[in-house]
Design an enzyme around this catalytic site. Sequence first.
Site, short mmCIF file in Angstrom:
data_model
loop_
_atom_site.label_atom_id
_atom_site.label_comp_id
_atom_site.label_asym_id
_atom_site.label_seq_id
_atom_site.Cartn_x
_atom_site.Cartn_y
_atom_site.Cartn_z
N GLU A 161 -3.79 20.02 38.39
CA GLU A 161 -2.56 19.54 37.75
C GLU A 161 -2.70 18.11 37.26
O GLU A 161 -2.16 17.74 36.21
CB GLU A 161 -1.38 19.67 38.72
CG GLU A 161 -1.10 21.08 39.19
CD GLU A 161 -0.87 22.05 38.04
OE1 GLU A 161 -0.33 21.63 36.99
OE2 GLU A 161 -1.25 23.22 38.17
N ASP A 195 -9.17 22.99 34.82
CA ASP A 195 -10.06 23.50 35.87
C ASP A 195 -11.33 22.64 35.96
O ASP A 195 -11.78 22.27 37.05
CB ASP A 195 -10.45 24.95 35.59
CG ASP A 195 -9.35 25.93 35.93
OD1 ASP A 195 -8.38 25.54 36.61
OD2 ASP A 195 -9.46 27.09 35.51
#
Length: 419
Positions: free
Chosen positions: A278, A359
Site C-alpha cells: 500500500e 507488489d
Amino acid sequence: MTPRGWAVLTLAGLTVALLVAVALLVPWHRPPAPRADQLAALRDLPAEQVARARAFRGALRPGGWAALAVGLLVALAVGLTPLGGRLVELVARPFGGHWVAQAVLGGLAVLLVADLLTLPFAAWRQTVLTRYGLSTQGWGGWTADLLKSYAVSAVIGALALLGFYTVVRLAPRWWWAFGAAGAAGLVVLLSFVLPVLVEPVFNRFTPMEQGPLRTELTALAARDGVPVRDVLVADASRRTRAVNAYVSGLGPTRRVVVYDTLLREATPAEVTSVVAHELGHAKDRDVWTGTLTGALGAALGVVVLYLLGSAGPLLRLAGVDSIAEPRAFPLLLALVTVAGLVTAPAQALVSRRVEARADAHALALTGDPATFEAMQRRLAGVNLADPDPPRWEYLYSASHPSTVERMAAARAYARETGR
C-alpha cells in the site's frame, strides 16, 4: 466556430491528454511473471483451497454477470425509449413539473429503479457470501449498509444533478464545457472527501494501538519516504472475514488503514508486507494518477455525451428534444452504462499494471519474498480468491494480478536477489 466544433476540438485535446497521462504514469514496461512459474505456484497451493475458491467464484458468477446484463437492459429500456422521460415527468408532477424536481427527483428516481431491479442479485451475492462463511453480517446489517449506500449516493447524486442542470440553464450552448470542468473537479474533490466523510459511514476507524507492529509500520513508512497521517484499524469483521489494507486520501488526509481481520489472520511480518504494498501506491502517487486520469476521463465523458446525445436518432428514440433537458437524463444514463461496460477491460488492465508495480515496491522495501508469497497464499485462502481465474474474466474485470502471478513474481525476485 460553433459550440459543437469547439466540443470536437476539446474532445481531441482531452483524448490526447488522457492517452499521454496513461502512457507516462502507468507502468507498462513490467511484463507479467512467466506462465510456467505461475503454474508451478498453482501446483504448490492446497488442492482443497483451490477447489473451494473456484466453487465460491462459480457460485457468484451467474448473479454477477446477470446483474450486469439486467443493469444494461434497464438502462437501455429507460434511456432509448420515452419510458425514462415519462418517469421523470411523473415524479416531478406533484411539484408542478419544475425543472429542479425533474432534474433532482426525476434523476434519482431513474437511478433508484435501476438499483431496485438489480437488488435481487445483490441479495443473491450476500447469500453466497454467507453460505461460504465469508460474510459475518446478518440481513439486518446488510440492509443497513444498503440503505447507507443509497443515502450517500442520493446526496452526491442530488448535488451533481442540481449543479449540472443549473449549468445547463445558465449556459445552454456551452454547458458541455462547464460540465466537463465540473465533472473533473468533482472527481478531485471526492478523492479528498470520501476518505474523511464517507468511509466512516460504513466502518469505525480507530488508531492502531501502540506496540511493535505500529512502530514497525510507521518506521516502514518513514524509511520509504511516505508521510502518513495515521495508521488506523477498520472494524471490517462486523461484516466480513476478508482481509485487506489500503492507503486512502491525498496529502494531509492520507492514512494507512488495516482491516482488523488482517490483524487476526496474518502474522506481523505478513501485515508489514501488505502495508508495504500500500505504501507503494502512495510512493508512486497512484492515488494522484487515478485522480488525474479519472478527472480527464470524466471531462472527456461529458463532451462525448454532448456529441453523441445530440444525435437526432437517439433523441427521437428517447422522445426528447435535447440531451440537455432533465427528461433526457435516462438517455445520459444509458450512454454512461454502455461506456462503462465497453471501457471496463482497459480500466482493469491499467489497475493490474499499477498493482503489479506496488507488489514490486513491497518486495524491494521489505526484501522478504518468502513472507510476500505467504501473504498471497493467505489472502487467497481467506478471501476465497480463485488463484488462476478464467482468462476471459481476468481480462475483462480483474483489478489485481492473480494470486499465481503474484506468487511467481515473488519467486522471480528471490531468484534475482538470491533471497
